[in-house]
Design an enzyme around this catalytic site. Structure first.
Site, PDB file in Angstrom:
ATOM      1  N   GLY A  15       0.840  -1.205   0.000  1.00 17.06           N
ATOM      2  CA  GLY A  15       0.000   0.000   0.000  1.00 17.06           C
ATOM      3  C   GLY A  15       0.870   1.248   0.000  1.00 17.06           C
ATOM      4  O   GLY A  15       1.883   1.294   0.692  1.00 17.06           O
ATOM      5  N   ARG A  79      -0.591  -6.708  -4.637  1.00 10.24           N
ATOM      6  CA  ARG A  79      -1.116  -7.968  -5.190  1.00 10.24           C
ATOM      7  C   ARG A  79      -0.098  -8.658  -6.096  1.00 10.24           C
ATOM      8  O   ARG A  79      -0.481  -9.297  -7.056  1.00 10.24           O
ATOM      9  CB  ARG A  79      -2.391  -7.682  -6.005  1.00 10.24           C
ATOM     10  CG  ARG A  79      -3.504  -7.001  -5.246  1.00 10.24           C
ATOM     11  CD  ARG A  79      -4.343  -7.979  -4.445  1.00 10.24           C
ATOM     12  NE  ARG A  79      -5.319  -7.283  -3.655  1.00 10.24           N
ATOM     13  CZ  ARG A  79      -5.158  -6.970  -2.369  1.00 10.24           C
ATOM     14  NH1 ARG A  79      -4.061  -7.287  -1.725  1.00 10.24           N
ATOM     15  NH2 ARG A  79      -6.100  -6.333  -1.694  1.00 10.24           N
ATOM     16  N   ASP A 120       5.518  -5.167   5.866  1.00  6.18           N
ATOM     17  CA  ASP A 120       5.917  -6.523   6.282  1.00  6.18           C
ATOM     18  C   ASP A 120       5.837  -7.533   5.138  1.00  6.18           C
ATOM     19  O   ASP A 120       6.715  -8.388   4.993  1.00  6.18           O
ATOM     20  CB  ASP A 120       5.118  -6.982   7.509  1.00  6.18           C
ATOM     21  CG  ASP A 120       3.624  -7.031   7.252  1.00  6.18           C
ATOM     22  OD1 ASP A 120       3.164  -6.451   6.245  1.00  6.18           O
ATOM     23  OD2 ASP A 120       2.901  -7.638   8.059  1.00  6.18           O
ATOM     24  N   THR A 142       4.912   2.135   5.971  1.00  2.00           N
ATOM     25  CA  THR A 142       3.494   1.781   6.045  1.00  2.00           C
ATOM     26  C   THR A 142       2.831   2.757   7.002  1.00  2.00           C
ATOM     27  O   THR A 142       3.392   3.056   8.062  1.00  2.00           O
ATOM     28  CB  THR A 142       3.213   0.344   6.541  1.00  2.00           C
ATOM     29  OG1 THR A 142       1.826   0.263   6.943  1.00  2.00           O
ATOM     30  CG2 THR A 142       4.045  -0.083   7.730  1.00  2.00           C
ATOM     31  N   ASP A 144       0.520   2.036   8.772  1.00  2.00           N
ATOM     32  CA  ASP A 144       0.078   1.254   9.938  1.00  2.00           C
ATOM     33  C   ASP A 144       1.110   1.210  11.069  1.00  2.00           C
ATOM     34  O   ASP A 144       0.761   0.914  12.208  1.00  2.00           O
ATOM     35  CB  ASP A 144      -0.226  -0.191   9.516  1.00  2.00           C
ATOM     36  CG  ASP A 144      -1.213  -0.272   8.372  1.00  2.00           C
ATOM     37  OD1 ASP A 144      -2.048   0.638   8.252  1.00  2.00           O
ATOM     38  OD2 ASP A 144      -1.146  -1.242   7.592  1.00  2.00           O
ATOM     39  N   ASP A 146       3.172  -1.035  11.710  1.00  4.01           N
ATOM     40  CA  ASP A 146       3.120  -2.356  12.361  1.00  4.01           C
ATOM     41  C   ASP A 146       4.315  -3.249  12.000  1.00  4.01           C
ATOM     42  O   ASP A 146       4.266  -4.459  12.180  1.00  4.01           O
ATOM     43  CB  ASP A 146       1.805  -3.074  12.001  1.00  4.01           C
ATOM     44  CG  ASP A 146       1.634  -3.283  10.499  1.00  4.01           C
ATOM     45  OD1 ASP A 146       2.447  -2.743   9.718  1.00  4.01           O
ATOM     46  OD2 ASP A 146       0.686  -3.980  10.101  1.00  4.01           O
ATOM     47  N   ARG A 188      -4.824  -1.865   9.998  1.00  4.09           N
ATOM     48  CA  ARG A 188      -4.879  -3.339  10.017  1.00  4.09           C
ATOM     49  C   ARG A 188      -5.027  -3.848  11.455  1.00  4.09           C
ATOM     50  O   ARG A 188      -5.865  -3.340  12.181  1.00  4.09           O
ATOM     51  CB  ARG A 188      -3.655  -3.932   9.307  1.00  4.09           C
ATOM     52  CG  ARG A 188      -3.638  -3.641   7.827  1.00  4.09           C
ATOM     53  CD  ARG A 188      -2.768  -4.594   7.069  1.00  4.09           C
ATOM     54  NE  ARG A 188      -1.398  -4.590   7.588  1.00  4.09           N
ATOM     55  CZ  ARG A 188      -0.444  -5.380   7.156  1.00  4.09           C
ATOM     56  NH1 ARG A 188      -0.694  -6.254   6.210  1.00  4.09           N
ATOM     57  NH2 ARG A 188       0.762  -5.302   7.643  1.00  4.09           N
TER      58      ARG A 188
HETATM   59  O1  F6P Z   1      -1.483  -1.277   5.027  1.00  3.86           O
HETATM   60  C1  F6P Z   1      -1.992  -0.021   4.679  1.00  3.86           C
HETATM   61  C2  F6P Z   1      -3.496  -0.077   4.557  1.00  3.86           C
HETATM   62  O2  F6P Z   1      -3.950   1.221   4.225  1.00  3.86           O
HETATM   63  C3  F6P Z   1      -4.221  -0.618   5.785  1.00  3.86           C
HETATM   64  O3  F6P Z   1      -4.299   0.325   6.822  1.00  3.86           O
HETATM   65  C4  F6P Z   1      -5.548  -1.003   5.184  1.00  3.86           C
HETATM   66  O4  F6P Z   1      -6.182  -2.011   5.935  1.00  3.86           O
HETATM   67  C5  F6P Z   1      -5.153  -1.524   3.823  1.00  3.86           C
HETATM   68  O5  F6P Z   1      -3.884  -0.957   3.516  1.00  3.86           O
HETATM   69  C6  F6P Z   1      -6.118  -1.170   2.723  1.00  3.86           C
HETATM   70  O6  F6P Z   1      -5.674  -1.798   1.554  1.00  3.86           O
HETATM   71  P1  F6P Z   1      -6.231  -1.470   0.104  1.00  3.86           P
HETATM   72  O7  F6P Z   1      -5.397  -0.343  -0.422  1.00  3.86           O
HETATM   73  O8  F6P Z   1      -6.016  -2.729  -0.633  1.00  3.86           O
HETATM   74  O9  F6P Z   1      -7.662  -1.048   0.237  1.00  3.86           O
END
Ligand code: F6P
Length: 372
Positions: A15, A79, A120, A142, A144, A146, A188
């Site tokens: 992301g 992905r 990660d 990230t 997050d 995390d 997350r």
């Molecule tokens: O890991 C970053 C993040 O924004 C998370 O906080 C969230 O759950 C996820 O990615 C959303 O992913 P996507 O961009 O696939 O909607």
């Protein structure tokens, strides 16, 4: 090792977040200015090493003006795992291991060492590619926060600022209408964004995955505020929050390849609070706004220090490491440390204690939280 290097590669994967471009800029400038290396930019994360024709040279003019720009000029995807690469043909999804293609492409491009900027998932892929011959250095990013091994990741600070500004805005409308306003934030299965933004934005309730919540405790807090004359409340809910003994909430539809996505816990909490408190409750889902925008000063500095250090690590021959922030210093940790476990908010952290000291409700009784 710097004498044997001619060309490095760089990609952004997972992301996106604010600060990716600042990290790319720092790595490119340091590689060229300090070592005279060539830099090849790989497009769309590992997808750019799986598919042909997705690489371009990056020189000093290519990174001009990148420091304040959100997103990533290289593109990204969450992905394209080479060990689990999904190909959809006529609606049917098949999974392939294309890791050898990645190694082949790196050799074909003449990349001596690859810098991967990611979270990660990205670090895990990088580590798994090492025994196959990939020379790699990681840069942690990230929103997050995390990722283990580093105290802070690129993008986290800007996301917290975005969420904090949203909370400031929700406060004024909550107060005018005597409402309970619930805001669902990303992160997350970690509550870093929710806790930091909630404290910085003066939330009354903060729910995070690390502390499964009791709705009764939250409802009591809101009733108490009403009795004390505050006719409004701000409730921050991390997307990965879950009730004690219950499950996290996921959106109904699945992504390509059946990947589940967190989402919807804000509405769940709001519906229950309406019933328990007879209050006027509204929900805001901040969503991908947290991933956008210009990086904060902190993220620009962190990304710049990380990007420069990644290049110095390569020069020192310290591949297989991820740059990290520890005790205010930029250092390096083995990739294996970074992927060993996710980094969640420790219940004995000073921020949790500060929140409790400020009488912010964290969804359970203080004694239960302190006892861990
Ligand atoms: O890991 C970053 C993040 O924004 C998370 O906080 C969230 O759950 C996820 O990615 C959303 O992913 P996507 O961009 O696939 O909607």
């Amino acid at each position: 090792m710097s004498d044997t290097i001619q060309r490095i590669g760089i990609l952004t994967s997972g992301g996106d977040c604010p600060g990716l471009n600042a990290a790319i800029r720092a790595a490119v400038k340091t590689a060229i200015n300090a070592y005279g290396w060539e830099v090849l930019g790989i497009e769309d994360g590992f997808e750019g090493l799986i598919q042909p024709h997705k690489a371009r040279p990056l020189d000093l003019t290519d990174v001009r003006g990148l420091l304040p720009r959100g997103g990533t000029v290289l593109g990204s995807t969450n992905r394209a795992n080479p060990f689990h690469y999904e190909v959809s043909t006529n609606g049917e999804v098949k999974v392939f291991d294309v890791s050898e293609t990645v190694i082949h492409r790196v050799r074909e491009y003449g990349i001596d060492v690859l810098i991967v900027i990611g979270g990660d998932g990205t670090m895990r892929i990088a580590q798994e590619l090492m025994p196959k011959g990939l020379q790699v250095v990681g840069v942690p990013k990230t929103i997050d926060n995390d990722l283990a091994g580093t105290e802070v990741t690129v993008g986290f600070d800007t996301a917290v600022n975005t969420a904090m500004e949203a909370l400031d805005k929700l406060h004024t409308t909550a107060e005018s209408h005597h409402r309970v306003l619930v805001i669902e934030l990303m992160g997350r299965h970690a509550g870093w964004i929710a806790l930091a933004a909630g404290v910085a934005g003066g939330a009354d309730v903060i729910l995070i995955p690390e502390i499964p919540y009791h709705l009764d405790v939250v409802a009591d807090k809101i009733r108490q505020r009403n009795q004390n004359g505050a006719q409004f409340s701000i409730v921050v809910v991390a997307e990965g929050s879950l009730p004690l003994g219950g499950e996290a909430a996921y959106v109904a539809e699945r992504d390509l390849g059946g990947v589940s996505r967190l989402g919807g816990i804000g509405e769940v909490v709001a519906a229950q609070l309406r019933r328990l408190c007879h209050a006027d409750v509204r929900v805001t889902v901040l969503g991908h706004l947290q991933r956008g925008g210009s990086p904060s000063a902190f993220d620009r500095l962190l990304a710049t220090r990380f990007g420069a250090m990644a290049v110095h690590l390569i020069a020192q021959g310290r591949v297989g490491h991820m740059v990290a922030l520890r005790d205010g210093q930029i250092t390096a940790v083995p990739l294996s440390d970074a992927v060993a476990r996710p980094k969640q908010v420790p219940l004995n952290s000073d921020l949790v204690r500060a929140a409790l000291g400020l009488n912010i409700c964290l969804g359970n009784h203080r004694q239960a939280i302190v006892a861990g």
